[in-house]
Design an enzyme around this catalytic site. Structure first.
Site, short mmCIF file in Angstrom:
data_model
loop_
_atom_site.label_atom_id
_atom_site.label_comp_id
_atom_site.label_asym_id
_atom_site.label_seq_id
_atom_site.Cartn_x
_atom_site.Cartn_y
_atom_site.Cartn_z
N VAL A 51 0.72 -1.15 -0.02
CA VAL A 51 0.08 -0.08 0.01
C VAL A 51 0.78 1.28 0.00
O VAL A 51 0.43 2.26 -0.66
CB VAL A 51 -1.19 -0.08 1.07
CG1 VAL A 51 -1.70 1.13 1.23
CG2 VAL A 51 -1.93 -1.05 1.24
N ALA B 162 -7.01 19.16 -6.08
CA ALA B 162 -6.64 19.81 -4.36
C ALA B 162 -6.41 21.11 -4.41
O ALA B 162 -6.41 21.59 -3.49
CB ALA B 162 -5.41 18.89 -4.01
N ILE C 38 -13.44 1.66 -2.22
CA ILE C 38 -14.80 1.74 -2.06
C ILE C 38 -14.89 3.21 -1.17
O ILE C 38 -14.47 2.83 -0.02
CB ILE C 38 -15.83 0.72 -1.61
CG1 ILE C 38 -15.60 -0.38 -2.59
CG2 ILE C 38 -17.22 1.30 -1.65
CD1 ILE C 38 -16.30 -1.71 -1.91
N GLY D 234 -2.30 -16.25 -3.96
CA GLY D 234 -1.84 -15.10 -3.20
C GLY D 234 -3.18 -14.21 -2.80
O GLY D 234 -2.74 -13.18 -2.17
N LYS E 93 -13.24 -4.35 10.50
CA LYS E 93 -14.11 -3.17 9.40
C LYS E 93 -15.41 -2.86 10.02
O LYS E 93 -15.86 -1.70 9.74
CB LYS E 93 -13.91 -3.84 7.97
CG LYS E 93 -12.71 -4.09 7.55
CD LYS E 93 -12.67 -4.76 6.06
CE LYS E 93 -11.24 -4.98 5.67
NZ LYS E 93 -10.93 -6.01 4.81
#
Lengths: 435, 435
Positions: free
Chosen positions: B15, B34, B135, B186, B204
């Site tokens: 990440v 931005a 999402i 994986g 979550k």
């Protein structure tokens, strides 16, 4: 932080009264989130209808009285139409008020001018409700997917059209017959051209394309083609080939330019959007980082649209009234968190799927259902699978779906079932949810 | 307005490097949205891996060097784990830096403490990437649906578990065999318990329930049950009864309290969420105004997760760096709109469904396909429907699906087809889209 913001509602039609209703009925929850009370203090409407109840709120017959009211912080433009709505919004802006609108035609056609005026006056014009009703698709694209180069989006953004195509698919009726039915149900207007010709969808698509690709609003460049020529044959042949026909708004960005088009489209049945039926809306958005995402929900209706209108009001309240808090970490103000307990799993109510292995003896199913009956557990469906001939132990599977019951009760019933002589081993139990 | 914000990335795993990649590859698009440049100026990682390329960016082996770097405005906590991550985040907060994290365990278990520290130091801790990957579900619930009293939510929020259940359903393989396959692909860890036992989903769900209902984070109260006991029999019997088995996280609010539970659940095949397959995630959210909505997309992976991480960074940049603009009206800064042209419909490329009525004469299909061939239009599928015996005029329907071709070319081909003697009337043409 102010303790309250004053809201003015212009137009008390379906969406206007829905927005009033949501502000009143959800006032406590909204204040917990916004950090201040959102108070309707002025309504502009020609008349209050018989079923409408607005308490002590000041009512003016002239909507401009709301835009000119010095006490109003946020004006909701919910009168619809283009010219008067534009005049009203520009007036509110020039008076330094933030504006929230559900008016897709207004934004698609006059948005560039309106946003320029808003920027000049340092106010917000928010329009989540203008596209796909209650689905927060504007927010998803402008903010949630802001890290992406968006490549394309495709949406079912007119519920009337999708209802008609779904009915044609499921009932085998021709377009004209289904349209008549939709008109009777109130899903389609007496003059349905706005919906079935794709004009309404093109308004929404114009807005989505601008926020996806960063281009000025250009409704006049959108290509539109309606669903009136789709036949039952086309639907059946498409089905046979693995496709469904959906009335999609598609916007795509390429090197050459922007595609902006509304037309009937064959979509593979494997795609989730092909299963979006009836009056529901859905928008797929494809980004170069996120890949494919989809947003689904009711695209119209008083309360779903009001949900989006009031979300915009809360956004304005959070940013402009309470800049120090912005969006609180858990969405609710820290001092507004609830101490409602988390229930133990035995306290929940659920339907259950039970799979029971039992010897193939007379009366075993009766014994099981008697136990369920004793505990007040109602049965929705039963399957009894006979043993295969080569099974020497003659064990059969009994599958039972039950109606909702408290889990503690179901646990007791299962213990009793497992104690039956004819039942072997543990009962397999999976919860069901109606969603 | 500052011209740039300095980003520090802690942790250069999947990440972390994905977030770096998105910031670099989409830099122009991000700045257009931005209103300032988002510059990675410090990375904390034990080592830069062979395939990683970070240019001239300063690299520290100690992630705390990033949190202590006075030039850094926003710290991305992407090291994972709980204890060190917590220490790092609290350090960054105490140094007055905004924090963005993708760490669901950290927020679910230590979120209350972390958010209190952030509030005290007037910084933001954002965590969109902690739930359902790309999402924007945190944003949808905290902001998009903020006008609602939310009644319940239910999500497929672990891609590994959904992949396994989907494969069991589609291939008829037992759990253990599919798990092994998922490990080889994986999709599942060597120790899969975190995913298949529901712990990851419970992290979550804990977060989703708190932002939906305004309750403190209470991971220890969540009920979890894995999918390891689901058999092929259960899947088939459920299917027979009209249901699919999904590993759902469900949070529901009632008078008595809050339900917080992760377990296998039978869901009617009619519900859209029952068709969410493979590693994809989806969350249904039900509110008292909006009704039922659903959010769908990739729940994991380097770039989808980075999409959410960087969206949070842009949010922070918009609110704290450019308060006067907040979110611009069209999502992009006014001076950053593009003048890319909207293409005429004749310039788009599309697949086509053609329905042609033709007399039942030898060679008519050959004539049609020859015309398509002459225009370089490739055929994907053909159906030829023979006339019914009672049709005296012997007209057959030819249905052709084509590969993608420019619409202007297709229009020319259709004119030629309509000129054939054996072809009667207009060719019906519907576009296709792969989405």
């Amino acid at each position: 932080m102010n303790s309250s913001l004053q809201i003015g509602i212009c137009g008390l039609g379906t969406v206007g009264y829905g927005s009033y209703t949501v502000l009143v009925e959800n006032a406590k929850e909204i204040a917990r989130r916004a950090g201040c009370d959102l108070v309707v203090s002025h309504i502009g409407t020609r008349r209050i209808k018989a079923h409408q109840e607005v308490g002590e709120v000041r009512v003016s017959q002239d909507v401009f009285a709301v835009a000119d009211d010095p006490d109003i912080d946020i004006v909701l433009e919910l009168i619809g139409g283009e010219e008067l709505a534009k005049e009203l919004v520009l007036k509110a802006i020039s008076n330094g008020k933030h504006v929230v609108t559900a008016n897709k035609a207004l934004i698609a056609v006059h948005g560039n001018e309106i946003f320029a005026a808003a920027k000049k006056n340092n106010v917000v014009v928010a329009y989540e409700a203008a596209v796909a009703g209650g689905i927060p698709i504007i927010k998803a694209i402008r903010e949630g997917l802001a890290a992406n180069q968006l490549q394309w989006l495709a949406g079912i953004i007119n519920g009337t059209g999708n209802f008609i195509l779904t009915e044609m698919q499921e009932k085998g009726s021709e377009f004209s017959a289904v349209l008549k039915q939709a008109q009777e149900l109130g899903y389609a207007e007496a003059d349905p051209s706005f919906d079935v010709e794709g004009i309404d969808a093109a308004h929404k698509l114009t807005i989505l394309a601008s926020i996806a690709f960063g281009i000025p609003l250009q409704f006049d460049k959108a290509y539109t083609e309606g669903i009136g020529d789709i036949t039952i044959e086309d639907i059946h042949y498409s089905e046979e080939l693995g496709y469904r026909i959906k009335h999609l708004g598609i916007a795509r960005q390429s090197e050459q330019g922007i595609e902006l088009r509304v037309h009937p489209t064959l979509v593979s049945k494997d795609k989730l959007i092909a299963s979006v039926n009836g009056v529901m809306n859905a928008v797929m958005v494809q980004g170069n980082a996120v890949g494919s995402t989809m947003y689904y929900g009711p695209g119209a209706g008083a309360l779903p649209t009001a949900s989006a209108v009031i979300a915009d009001v809360i956004d304005v309240a959070r940013v402009f009234n309470c800049p120090e808090s912005s969006v609180p970490a858990l969405g609710f103000q820290t001092d507004s968190l609830s101490d409602k307990p988390v229930l133990p799993i035995t306290e929940i109510e659920s339907g259950y799927y039970l799979r029971i292995s039992a010897q193939d003896k007379a009366g075993v199913l009766a014994d099981i259902t008697e136990i369920l009956g004793d505990f007040g557990i109602n049965i929705e469906a039963v399957i009894q699978k006979e043993p295969h001939h080569h099974d020497t132990d003659q064990v059969l599977s009994v599958i039972i779906l039950t109606h909702e019951i408290k889990e503690a009760v179901m646990n007791e019933a299962i213990v009793k079932i497992e104690e039956l002589d004819a039942v072997g081993g543990k009962v397999s139990r999976i919860r069901m949810d109606k969603l």
